[in-house]
Write a protein that holds these residues in place. Structure first.
Motif, mmCIF file in Angstrom:
data_model
loop_
_atom_site.group_PDB
_atom_site.id
_atom_site.type_symbol
_atom_site.label_atom_id
_atom_site.label_comp_id
_atom_site.label_asym_id
_atom_site.label_seq_id
_atom_site.Cartn_x
_atom_site.Cartn_y
_atom_site.Cartn_z
ATOM 1 N N SER A 297 0.798 -1.227 0.000
ATOM 2 C CA SER A 297 0.000 0.000 0.000
ATOM 3 C C SER A 297 0.831 1.278 0.000
ATOM 4 N N ILE A 298 2.154 1.160 0.097
ATOM 5 C CA ILE A 298 2.978 2.365 0.146
ATOM 6 C C ILE A 298 3.300 2.847 -1.268
ATOM 7 N N THR A 299 3.696 4.113 -1.373
ATOM 8 C CA THR A 299 4.141 4.692 -2.641
ATOM 9 C C THR A 299 5.655 4.603 -2.718
ATOM 10 N N VAL A 300 6.159 3.986 -3.780
ATOM 11 C CA VAL A 300 7.605 3.869 -3.980
ATOM 12 C C VAL A 300 7.971 4.592 -5.280
ATOM 13 N N ILE A 301 8.911 5.519 -5.203
ATOM 14 C CA ILE A 301 9.390 6.270 -6.363
ATOM 15 C C ILE A 301 10.842 5.898 -6.599
ATOM 16 N N SER A 302 11.144 5.443 -7.804
ATOM 17 C CA SER A 302 12.494 4.993 -8.139
ATOM 18 C C SER A 302 13.046 5.801 -9.306
ATOM 19 N N GLU A 303 14.379 5.882 -9.363
ATOM 20 C CA GLU A 303 15.017 6.543 -10.503
ATOM 21 C C GLU A 303 14.757 5.774 -11.795
ATOM 22 N N GLU A 304 14.710 4.449 -11.709
ATOM 23 C CA GLU A 304 14.612 3.630 -12.915
ATOM 24 C C GLU A 304 13.202 3.065 -13.091
ATOM 25 N N THR A 305 12.986 2.465 -14.250
ATOM 26 C CA THR A 305 11.735 1.772 -14.534
ATOM 27 C C THR A 305 11.992 0.271 -14.551
ATOM 28 N N SER A 306 10.927 -0.486 -14.408
ATOM 29 C CA SER A 306 11.066 -1.944 -14.383
ATOM 30 C C SER A 306 11.373 -2.467 -15.781
ATOM 31 N N LYS A 307 12.459 -3.205 -15.902
ATOM 32 C CA LYS A 307 12.864 -3.785 -17.178
ATOM 33 C C LYS A 307 13.441 -5.165 -16.919
ATOM 34 N N ASP A 308 12.858 -6.172 -17.545
ATOM 35 C CA ASP A 308 13.300 -7.557 -17.373
ATOM 36 C C ASP A 308 13.300 -7.982 -15.910
ATOM 37 N N CYS A 309 12.328 -7.499 -15.164
ATOM 38 C CA CYS A 309 12.285 -7.836 -13.735
ATOM 39 C C CYS A 309 11.942 -9.302 -13.486
ATOM 40 N N ASP A 310 11.383 -9.971 -14.487
ATOM 41 C CA ASP A 310 11.088 -11.388 -14.330
ATOM 42 C C ASP A 310 12.357 -12.223 -14.199
ATOM 43 N N LYS A 311 13.498 -11.624 -14.546
ATOM 44 C CA LYS A 311 14.776 -12.327 -14.440
ATOM 45 C C LYS A 311 15.462 -12.098 -13.087
ATOM 46 N N VAL A 312 14.846 -11.251 -12.251
ATOM 47 C CA VAL A 312 15.446 -10.904 -10.961
ATOM 48 C C VAL A 312 14.575 -11.442 -9.833
ATOM 49 N N ALA A 313 15.173 -12.187 -8.927
ATOM 50 C CA ALA A 313 14.433 -12.746 -7.793
ATOM 51 C C ALA A 313 14.004 -11.632 -6.844
ATOM 52 N N VAL A 314 12.766 -11.698 -6.386
ATOM 53 C CA VAL A 314 12.240 -10.723 -5.424
ATOM 54 C C VAL A 314 12.323 -11.326 -4.033
ATOM 55 N N SER A 315 13.067 -10.700 -3.160
ATOM 56 C CA SER A 315 13.294 -11.229 -1.817
ATOM 57 C C SER A 315 12.158 -10.857 -0.869
ATOM 58 N N ASN A 316 11.933 -11.706 0.118
ATOM 59 C CA ASN A 316 10.989 -11.404 1.195
ATOM 60 C C ASN A 316 11.724 -10.580 2.247
ATOM 61 N N ILE A 317 11.472 -9.280 2.259
ATOM 62 C CA ILE A 317 12.201 -8.403 3.178
ATOM 63 C C ILE A 317 11.326 -7.912 4.326
ATOM 64 N N ARG A 318 10.077 -8.357 4.360
ATOM 65 C CA ARG A 318 9.202 -7.887 5.443
ATOM 66 C C ARG A 318 9.668 -8.417 6.793
ATOM 67 N N ASP A 319 10.283 -9.567 6.805
ATOM 68 C CA ASP A 319 10.717 -10.176 8.062
ATOM 69 C C ASP A 319 12.203 -9.922 8.333
ATOM 70 N N SER A 320 12.681 -8.719 7.989
ATOM 71 C CA SER A 320 14.098 -8.376 8.170
ATOM 72 C C SER A 320 14.371 -7.729 9.515
ATOM 73 N N ILE A 321 13.394 -7.772 10.421
ATOM 74 C CA ILE A 321 13.511 -7.067 11.694
ATOM 75 C C ILE A 321 14.685 -7.551 12.532
ATOM 76 N N SER A 322 15.153 -8.777 12.275
ATOM 77 C CA SER A 322 16.292 -9.295 13.045
ATOM 78 C C SER A 322 17.546 -8.455 12.838
ATOM 79 N N ASN A 323 17.599 -7.686 11.745
ATOM 80 C CA ASN A 323 18.736 -6.790 11.505
ATOM 81 C C ASN A 323 18.859 -5.731 12.579
ATOM 82 N N LEU A 324 17.776 -5.495 13.304
ATOM 83 C CA LEU A 324 17.763 -4.432 14.309
ATOM 84 C C LEU A 324 17.771 -4.975 15.731
ATOM 85 N N ASN A 325 18.080 -6.247 15.898
ATOM 86 C CA ASN A 325 18.040 -6.858 17.226
ATOM 87 C C ASN A 325 18.991 -6.189 18.216
#
Length: 336
Positions: A107-135
């Protein structure tokens, strides 16, 4: 007759109970709950995700650099007449960062310098559960409406230098603005080899990465040390000689992220940019510098910079970023 009515009533009641239970299930475990939940977002979770997003973008940049050969295109010329390149690394980093953020926070708005190109070739990581980085950090959370959040990402800052193997200037950046004000900034240096010098982040009034807590500051500034873009160092040099005198020192460098970090590190006294610059270049640096007590304004009209979803993506009134004496610098430039 009465028996039939009783059976019919029981069936109606039973069906009603089934419907209510189904709605309750969907609300607590399914789509309805998700939609209600996604109207608000935990900024602590978003901070962790922003950090991880910058890192995975950097990994894509490294992977492309390590290839024997990669494609380089051109977006055209900048106003200074410099070629504005875009590479496979820009696109792959964008795909990894942009889509991982939207997968985690749809639901958030994300603004990027680039546009999506060949994104089907790039794995999308699950980063919602990255909270352990802040332990290791004691951070109090804050819940914000998704309508108030704009995330700005720069998948590869200093692309030209990336193609020239000047990798010290290369960064990936994520910035979270709330009601147009940048409050979370992440700058990642994927090619940095020094320990504790790769990842820098802040969340205003909440937390600061430890490598930013131990920075030294310039002592007894005798003369200004200005860091400027390599593409128009000559123009800045002429103007600043008039404004500050012959003792002013000019350091030319690439990459807005790199230049902001030079200011907060105390290696220079101010970052000055006199021509147009894109807001995804400066949002993360602005968040970091202001969280540390510095000031960032437009250079020529001296106004603060807004990073909302409907604001212009281009800053046309110049940029001044300092850790101290901001008004003094503004006065010097206003007297030219």
């Amino acid at each position: 007759m009465h028996i039939r009515m009783s059976v019919r009533t029981r069936r109606t009641v039973f069906c009603g109970i089934v419907i209510l239970l189904s709605v309750f299930y969907l609300y607590t475990n399914g789509t309805l709950y998700t939609n209600v939940r996604e109207k608000n977002v935990s900024l602590k979770l978003l901070l962790a995700a922003a950090i991880r997003s910058a890192e995975i973008g950097g990994l894509e940049v490294i992977a492309v650099h390590d290839q024997a050969k990669f494609q380089i295109e051109s977006k055209g010329k900048t106003k200074e007449g410099i070629n504005d390149p875009v590479t496979e690394a820009d696109y792959r980093s964008h795909c990894a960062m942009y889509h991982s953020l939207l997968e985690a926070f749809p639901s958030i708005t994300v603004i990027s310098e680039e546009t999506s190109k060949d994104c089907d070739k790039v794995a999308v990581s699950n980063i919602r559960d990255s909270i352990s980085n802040l332990n290791d950090y004691d951070i109090k959370d804050e819940i914000i409406s998704t309508n108030d959040i704009t995330v700005w990402i720069d998948p590869l800052d200093a692309t030209k230098e990336f193609t020239e193997n000047l990798l010290q200037y290369v960064t990936t950046m994520v910035c979270v603005a709330v009601k147009g004000k940048p409050v979370i900034g992440v700058i990642y240096k994927p090619f940095e080899t020094k320990q504790n010098s790769t990842l820098f982040w802040t969340w205003t009034n909440h937390a600061i990465s430890r490598n930013l807590q131990v920075l030294h500051k310039l002592e007894d500034e005798k003369a200004p040390i200005l860091i400027v873009s390599q593409s128009h160092a000559g123009q800045i040099n002429n103007v600043t000689k008039i404004a500050f005198g012959k003792d002013v020192k000019i350091v030319s460098a690439a990459g807005a992220g790199y230049k902001f970090l030079e200011v907060v590190s105390g290696n220079v006294t101010a970052y000055v940019h006199m021509t147009a610059i894109k807001k995804w270049d400066i949002c993360a640096g602005t968040a970091i510098l202001t969280a540390l007590g510095g000031t960032v304004t437009q250079l020529f009209d001296q106004q603060l910079i807004s990073f909302g979803p409907t604001d212009s993506k281009v800053l046309t009134w110049g940029l001044l970023a300092t850790m101290s004496n901001h008004g003094w610098y503004l006065d010097k430039f206003s007297n030219i």
